[in-house]
Each structure stands twice: as C-alpha cells, then as structure tokens.
Design a protein around this motif. Sequence first.
Motif, short mmCIF file in Angstrom:
data_model
loop_
_atom_site.label_atom_id
_atom_site.label_comp_id
_atom_site.label_asym_id
_atom_site.label_seq_id
_atom_site.Cartn_x
_atom_site.Cartn_y
_atom_site.Cartn_z
N GLY A 389 -13.37 31.36 6.69
CA GLY A 389 -12.43 31.57 5.26
C GLY A 389 -12.49 30.46 4.48
O GLY A 389 -11.89 30.74 3.55
N GLY A 390 -13.14 29.27 4.91
CA GLY A 390 -13.08 28.19 4.05
C GLY A 390 -12.49 26.99 4.68
O GLY A 390 -12.42 25.82 4.22
N LYS A 391 -12.21 26.94 6.06
CA LYS A 391 -11.43 25.99 6.52
C LYS A 391 -12.25 25.01 7.17
O LYS A 391 -11.87 23.99 7.29
CB LYS A 391 -10.54 26.71 7.79
N VAL A 392 -13.31 25.38 7.57
CA VAL A 392 -14.46 24.39 7.92
C VAL A 392 -15.81 24.64 7.23
O VAL A 392 -15.92 25.53 6.65
CB VAL A 392 -14.84 24.63 9.46
N ALA A 393 -16.53 23.47 7.35
CA ALA A 393 -17.95 23.46 6.54
C ALA A 393 -19.01 23.57 7.64
O ALA A 393 -18.66 23.35 8.78
CB ALA A 393 -17.93 22.11 5.97
N LEU A 394 -19.99 24.25 7.30
CA LEU A 394 -21.10 24.75 8.19
C LEU A 394 -21.98 23.35 8.00
O LEU A 394 -22.67 22.70 7.05
CB LEU A 394 -21.86 25.79 7.76
N LYS A 395 -22.17 22.84 9.35
CA LYS A 395 -23.19 21.87 9.56
C LYS A 395 -24.60 22.08 9.48
O LYS A 395 -24.91 22.89 10.20
CB LYS A 395 -22.64 21.10 10.52
N LEU A 396 -25.29 21.41 8.58
CA LEU A 396 -26.74 21.41 8.40
C LEU A 396 -27.34 20.58 8.76
O LEU A 396 -26.86 19.54 9.48
CB LEU A 396 -26.92 21.90 7.03
N ASN A 397 -28.94 20.36 8.88
CA ASN A 397 -29.49 19.32 9.07
C ASN A 397 -29.38 18.06 8.19
O ASN A 397 -29.29 18.07 7.11
CB ASN A 397 -31.17 19.71 9.39
N HIS A 398 -29.82 16.95 8.45
CA HIS A 398 -29.75 15.71 7.85
C HIS A 398 -28.36 15.37 7.32
O HIS A 398 -28.28 15.03 6.11
CB HIS A 398 -30.65 15.88 6.75
N GLY A 399 -27.30 15.93 7.80
CA GLY A 399 -25.95 15.67 7.37
C GLY A 399 -25.35 16.43 6.09
O GLY A 399 -24.45 15.95 5.86
N GLU A 400 -26.22 17.46 5.99
CA GLU A 400 -25.81 18.37 4.69
C GLU A 400 -24.46 19.46 5.33
O GLU A 400 -24.52 19.76 6.66
CB GLU A 400 -26.80 18.97 4.18
N GLU A 401 -23.93 19.86 4.50
CA GLU A 401 -22.95 20.71 4.82
C GLU A 401 -22.84 21.85 3.81
O GLU A 401 -23.49 21.60 2.51
CB GLU A 401 -21.39 20.39 4.73
#
Length: 440
Positions: A389-401
């Motif tokens: 619901g917006g509490k955490v960010a989705l971790k992507l490759n190369h440090g992106e969120e």
Amino acid sequence: MALQSWLPVPKGSHFSLANLPFGIISNSKLRTPRPAIAIGEDALDLSDFAKNGGFSELPSIKDHIGVFSERSLNSFAALGRPVHREVRSYLQSILSIATPYPSLLKDNQALKESSILSLKDVTTHLPLEIGDYTDFFAGVNHAFNIGTLFRGPENALQPNYTHLPVAYHGRASSVVVSGTPIHRPYGQIIVDPAATPKVPTFTPCRRLDIELEMGMFVCKGNKMGKRIGVNSAEDSIFGYVLMNDWSARDVQMWEYVPLGPFNAKNFGTTISAWVVLADALEPFRVTGLENKTTLQEYLRQEQKESVFDIALEVDLTIMCLAKSMEAANGNTTTITRTNACNLLWSFPQMLAHHAVSGCTMRVGDLLGSGTISGTESGTQGSLLEQIQGGKVALKLNHGEERKFLQDGDTISIRGVAGQDENSLVGFGSCVGRIDPAIPF
C-alpha cells in the motif's frame, strides 16, 4: 515424445508445434490484417495458405474458407470448438516432420515461399473485435491482500466473495494489443487523505499500477434471457491471452464509491497478440484454490481440474522514452513469479455467472480473470500488494526503486505451460510502456 516440425522451432519457444496459437498479422508487402498462426520464430499466413490450396486436404473447412481472409478471428471463433480442434490438428499435421501430406508441400512450393513469414517481419493486431469486456476478481490471494490493506485481515474479503464471481464491466474500446504504449491518465485524486473536507485535485495519475491477469475470449454466445450452463460453458471458450489491466490507484480510491471502477480502469488494458486455443491447454488442467462455501447449483462445476498450470512472470524495465520498447539494456527486473492456478473461480464459472441473469454473451467478448497473486513475497500480481500500500519500495536492479510506475517504464508479462522445452505452450509476451500524460 514432443511433436517435431520441419520448420525450425528453437528449444524453449513458446510457439511449439504443440501450441499453434492464432492471431492477426500484417506486413510491409500486404498491410491488410489477416489470420495467422505462430510456430517457432515464424508465422503461417492462413490467408495466403488458404489461397494456395493449403486446406485442400481438409474438405470440412471448404465452405468456411473465407474466415481466413478476414481482419479478425471472430468468424473463425464462431465456427465452434470442434472446428477449432480440427483446424489446429490439421495444421499440426501439415507442419509436422512426419506429415501425412508430403505431396501437398512438395507440389506447392508457394506454401513455403509466401505463406511462411518471420515473426520479426510482421505486425500483430488485436486478434478479435471485442464487443464487450468484463473483468473479474477471481484471484483470491490478491483480493485478500488488497482487502487487508484497507480493512484488516479479519474483514479482507467482502461477504459475497466466495459465493459468486465478483466483476465489473470494463471498456472494450481501450483494450489494445501488446506493444501499444499507454499514456498516463488524468483523473481526480485526493492529494491529502487527512484533509477535511476532501477536495479533489485534477492531475495526471501519481499511483499507476499493473494487474497481472489471464483473459478468455468467447466463441459461442447465448440468446437474451437464456443461460449458459457451467458444465457446458467450455464449449463457449475460444482461447486465452495474457492481460495487463492497468490501474490508476489514486483515481480509483476517490471514484469507486458507490459504483466501482470507472476512469481508473478505462484508459487501457493490454492483451497478448496470440490466442492460445482452449484445446492446446487441455494437458495442463489442474485443481484451483479450494472454495469451502456451498455454492448455488448454477456454479457447481463437475470438472474439478478447472484452471491451468501456467507459469507467469512480470518484468519491469526502466528505459528512456526514445529507446525501443523491447530494449532492456540490463535495466530489467523480474518483479513477479506466480501461476495461473491461483484462482478461486474458473472461467466456466465466470461465464455461467455472467449469463445467469439472461445477459447476452457474444462471439469476441473478453473476460479477464482479475489479478493473479500467490501467497509468498514476489508472487503478487500488482505493485500495490508488493509495496504494501506504499509502506515499502520495490527493490529493482542497479539500486533503483519503485512504488508505482514512472513514465518510460515498460511492463512485460510472460506465460507458459509445460516442462518439455520442445513442446511448450506459451503466449509470447504482453508488453506495454508508460508514456507521459497528454497535455490538456
């Protein structure tokens, strides 16, 4: 043993001889859209194939040969599942290395020279003309996850959820084929939920999300006032596609009371280009999620293995708008791995419920499954679930969120059934890039 074709089919191809999905193509030489099947890295142009006598060994299709020259698959779909089955089986035999029709191929070189086109040289189009589109909510894990965010786990599912397949009527005119860019929609949103009174702001969506779904096309309708029986509903199913029901979550939160989704959903729904016929998925039937509720008789399905074992994956690719939609350049993260069996309701149940009031279903109608999610981290079919619901960010490759989609992001959905890499039954991909909102 896997079926083998005289055409090269790379190991791991979604379009093996065991599949032969149907679609609509055009190319630079003939821009008129027409039916085709996909096999390996090629397409068999069924219009050209028919004109060159390719169906000469299938006399039962003689009176219907014109369906292979139309701009959509609606007329072919309307012929019914027995015909779909016969045509697919015939094409499998034609393309088989052990074809029983060697003279047809030997004496008609045009079949090979003009009917077979490289997939990279064709443009795909919407496979059917869609008269109506209804999106269901059959993914119970998704329903529970979303309900928990807003009402807590004790009240996550609404009281009606296990009694009937919940759905809303979508917008058929906004269904687009894979590869079509999606513009960020405008809408009314509440910027400060704590403010009193709540005053909406009209702005481009700020919480743009995906929904990983399966779609089903109807091939046999019913007259108004008549029903479709749940145990005969399979006869009304043409085939299946992958689907991404893009969702503007902030617009949805403000508008959905009291009548449900509207502008939050009607700006775009992406489907894969190739329709996997219902018969091609028969070997992959499995039992869906258990529904412990005693159902109304019209929803009691005799077929227990009523859903399909289809592995589903979602990739999120970060890219510049100037780059190709297919260009990953290392900026791709697989954000979801789940399975199409995670449904509480089957498509025959959805179809039977849709028509139980006497609602007319027609050839080309599209039904969506609703978001398909598993129960573990990384199996959720929407960003809203993954970011809690917006509490955490989705971790992507190369440090992106990411929390929600940004302009330039591309979502690619894949789905495939089977374990033998030489006989996979897959859908290809369902791809869409987010382009900026169009200025007013």
